[in-house]
Design an enzyme around this catalytic site. Structure first.
Site, PDB file in Angstrom:
ATOM      1  N   HIS A 178     -92.839  -6.974  36.674  1.00  0.00           N
ATOM      2  CA  HIS A 178     -91.998  -6.110  36.134  1.00  0.00           C
ATOM      3  C   HIS A 178     -91.965  -6.053  34.693  1.00  0.00           C
ATOM      4  CE1 HIS A 178     -87.241  -5.708  35.189  1.00  0.00           C
ATOM      5  NE2 HIS A 178     -87.684  -4.666  35.485  1.00  0.00           N
ATOM      6  N   ASP A 179     -91.945  -4.781  34.144  1.00  0.00           N
ATOM      7  CA  ASP A 179     -92.256  -4.489  32.654  1.00  0.00           C
ATOM      8  C   ASP A 179     -91.413  -4.927  31.930  1.00  0.00           C
ATOM      9  OD1 ASP A 179     -90.011  -2.797  33.294  1.00  0.00           O
ATOM     10  OD2 ASP A 179     -90.978  -0.797  32.984  1.00  0.00           O
TER      11      ASP A 179
ATOM     12  N   GLY B 277     -90.465   1.132  22.740  1.00  0.00           N
ATOM     13  CA  GLY B 277     -90.350   2.580  21.873  1.00  0.00           C
ATOM     14  C   GLY B 277     -89.086   2.605  21.058  1.00  0.00           C
TER      15      GLY B 277
END
Length: 494
Positions: free
Chosen positions: A248-249, A423
């Site tokens: 799972h990221d 990000g």
């Protein structure tokens, strides 16, 4: 992993909801170095574009296109480093492929597919929302795999299937021919019982998937070896292992988040913002359930006690909408970076919106809906795009701060600081305003936290390390530059 260790490189396949990438990672003088080999766009596609006769409302992933891009990336990776020793895969959670006799049945449906909300009352007529939380410890989200599987009963493919594989497990199967289910991602489905850490028999029987689920494996275990035909395609001559990472990221991102202490919170900020703390045991109280928190499993037996909140989705969807409008008017392409620069010099927003409102869940016409929410909250519609972006940033920062403090409180401690990774950690205004609203320091970075977590689990296997989160984080601190934001004491939490 000692500071002088240098070993073979590994390849990380990192699949996000808006983009995917293939990267090479290696340990050089105690620091992890990442090399980008291939990046590609990803996102929802109307199912009728992928399947003839499908509903025009349904959404899916072009998983065949994703697999083609992965192969391009791996071919480039092995061309750069023929000595790659292993491959690891992480991706977004909850979505799955159904197979029959080794062939995929249709497309991988997208978690934003409208069919999922329609299935909620059907499942909850058998298992109440409170009972589901008692079993799986998950925050209610209509796209959790349990609701998706309930929705499958309106179609025929679930009854035909003989295998169900979550997205990273499906990619591992394509790479090796071995079907396994990695446990950090299994914990996001709603099918895993948090008390037993095994499949919940009542749920899997009700949903009819008991015979479709693969054996559970843990990060650091081998899935299998790269298939010979793929090895030939990539020009590989040496044996290559496919290793289960924290697939799972978010689990990979948290594993590589250099938390300062046990009183730190993290925000893995991308399309979604995953705001939480790391604990030794799940929090299954009624208060946690009513507050919308979730318990997911992490590296080394840890629990990621967190809340899924909207992240940069509002920003990316707004820019996408404006670019569509400007394209029709033959205007220049809108760049988010420019809008963020303009937004930084604007005064703080007087009215905030709730980024978690269900009106923002679906893609399309995002600035229109944001304007409506601002007016509904008592504000005036923004006069410029930068002004709208400022409202979104302020609203996200206030939301992040509230949830980080609440996660710490429910976890039994007072918040000391917040680590923002992914990000969103590049957004200076977002980081500073989160610190201001939370009134604790914010540490930003690394950006490529998910890929780092993926790579470091693999490197730990190669170097026969301990695979403990604290050891991995020590390497991260040596490997990346972190930015620090101190709160403005004159500001209060919104």
């Amino acid at each position: 992993m000692s500071q002088k260790e240098t070993g073979s490189p590994v390849a990380a396949i990192d699949l996000g909801a808006t983009s995917g990438r293939v990267m090479i990672g290696e340990l050089v003088d105690g620091k992890v170095q990442l090399t980008l080999c291939h990046r590609f766009a990803n996102g929802p596609a109307p199912l009728d574009q992928l399947e003839d006769g499908a509903s025009t409302q349904a959404l899916a992933w072009d998983i065949g296109g994703v697999w083609a891009q992965i192969r391009i990336g791996l071919k480039r990776a092995f061309a750069l480093r023929p000595d790659i020793a292993s491959i690891g895969v992480d991706s977004w959670a909850v979505d799955y492929a159904l197979l029959k006799e080794g062939q995929r049945l249709g497309q991988v449906r997208h978690y934003r597919d409208p069919r999922n909300e329609q299935a909620v009352p059907d499942l909850e007529s058998k298992f109440s929302r409170a009972e589901l939380f008692e079993r799986n410890g998950l925050q209610y989200l209509p796209f959790n795999a349990v609701y998706q599987l309930q929705a499958e009963h309106s179609d025929s493919r679930l009854a035909q299937a003989d295998q169900l594989l979550l997205v990273p497990d499906y990619v591992n199967w394509l790479l090796t021919g071995h079907a396994r289910c990695e446990w950090t991602n299994a914990s996001t489905t709603g099918l895993l019982n948090q008390r037993t850490e095994s499949w919940d028999e009542d749920l899997v029987q009700h949903l009819g998937v008991g015979d479709l689920l693969a054996p559970i494996i843990h990060p650091g275990q081998e899935v299998g070896s790269l298939l010979p035909e793929l090895a030939r395609e990539f020009g590989v001559s040496n044996p290559v292992s496919v290793v289960a990472v924290a697939s799972h990221d978010t689990a990979s991102a948290v594993a590589a988040t250099p938390l300062t202490s046990e009183k730190s919170a993290y925000i893995s900020c991308g399309t979604w913002g995953l705001v939480g703390v790391e604990l030794g045991e799940p929090v299954l109280s009624q208060e946690a359930q009513e507050a919308g928190f979730t318990n997911e499993l992490g590296l080394d037996g840890s629990v990621r006690f967190l809340k899924n909140v909207t992240g940069t989705f509002l920003l990316s969807e707004s820019v996408s909408y404006w670019n569509q409008q400007d394209k029709l008017a033959a205007g220049p392409e809108v760049q988010l970076s420019g809008l963020l620069t303009e937004a930084e010099i604007l005064p703080a927003a007087g009215v905030l919106i709730d980024p978690q409102h269900k009106m923002f869940l679906a893609p399309g016409q995002m600035p229109v809906r944001i304007n409506e929410a601002i007016v509904a909250a008592g504000g005036r519609a923004p006069e410029s795009r930068a002004e709208l972006i400022r409202v979104v940033i302020e609203s996200l920062a206030a939301s992040f701060a509230r949830q980080a403090r609440e996660a710490a409180r429910l976890g039994g401690f007072e918040l000391a600081d917040i680590h923002i990774v992914g990000g969103g950690s590049q957004g200076e205004l977002l980081c500073q305003r989160t610190a201001d609203h939370a009134q604790v320091p914010v540490i930003a970075g690394p950006v490529e936290c998910t890929a780092l977590g993926n790579v470091m689990v693999q490197l730990n296997v190669i170097t026969q390390g301990t695979n403990k989160a604290e050891d991995l984080r020590t390497v991260v601190r040596r490997s990346v530059d972190l930015r620090h934001y101190q709160p403005d004491s004159a500001l209060k939490l919104v």
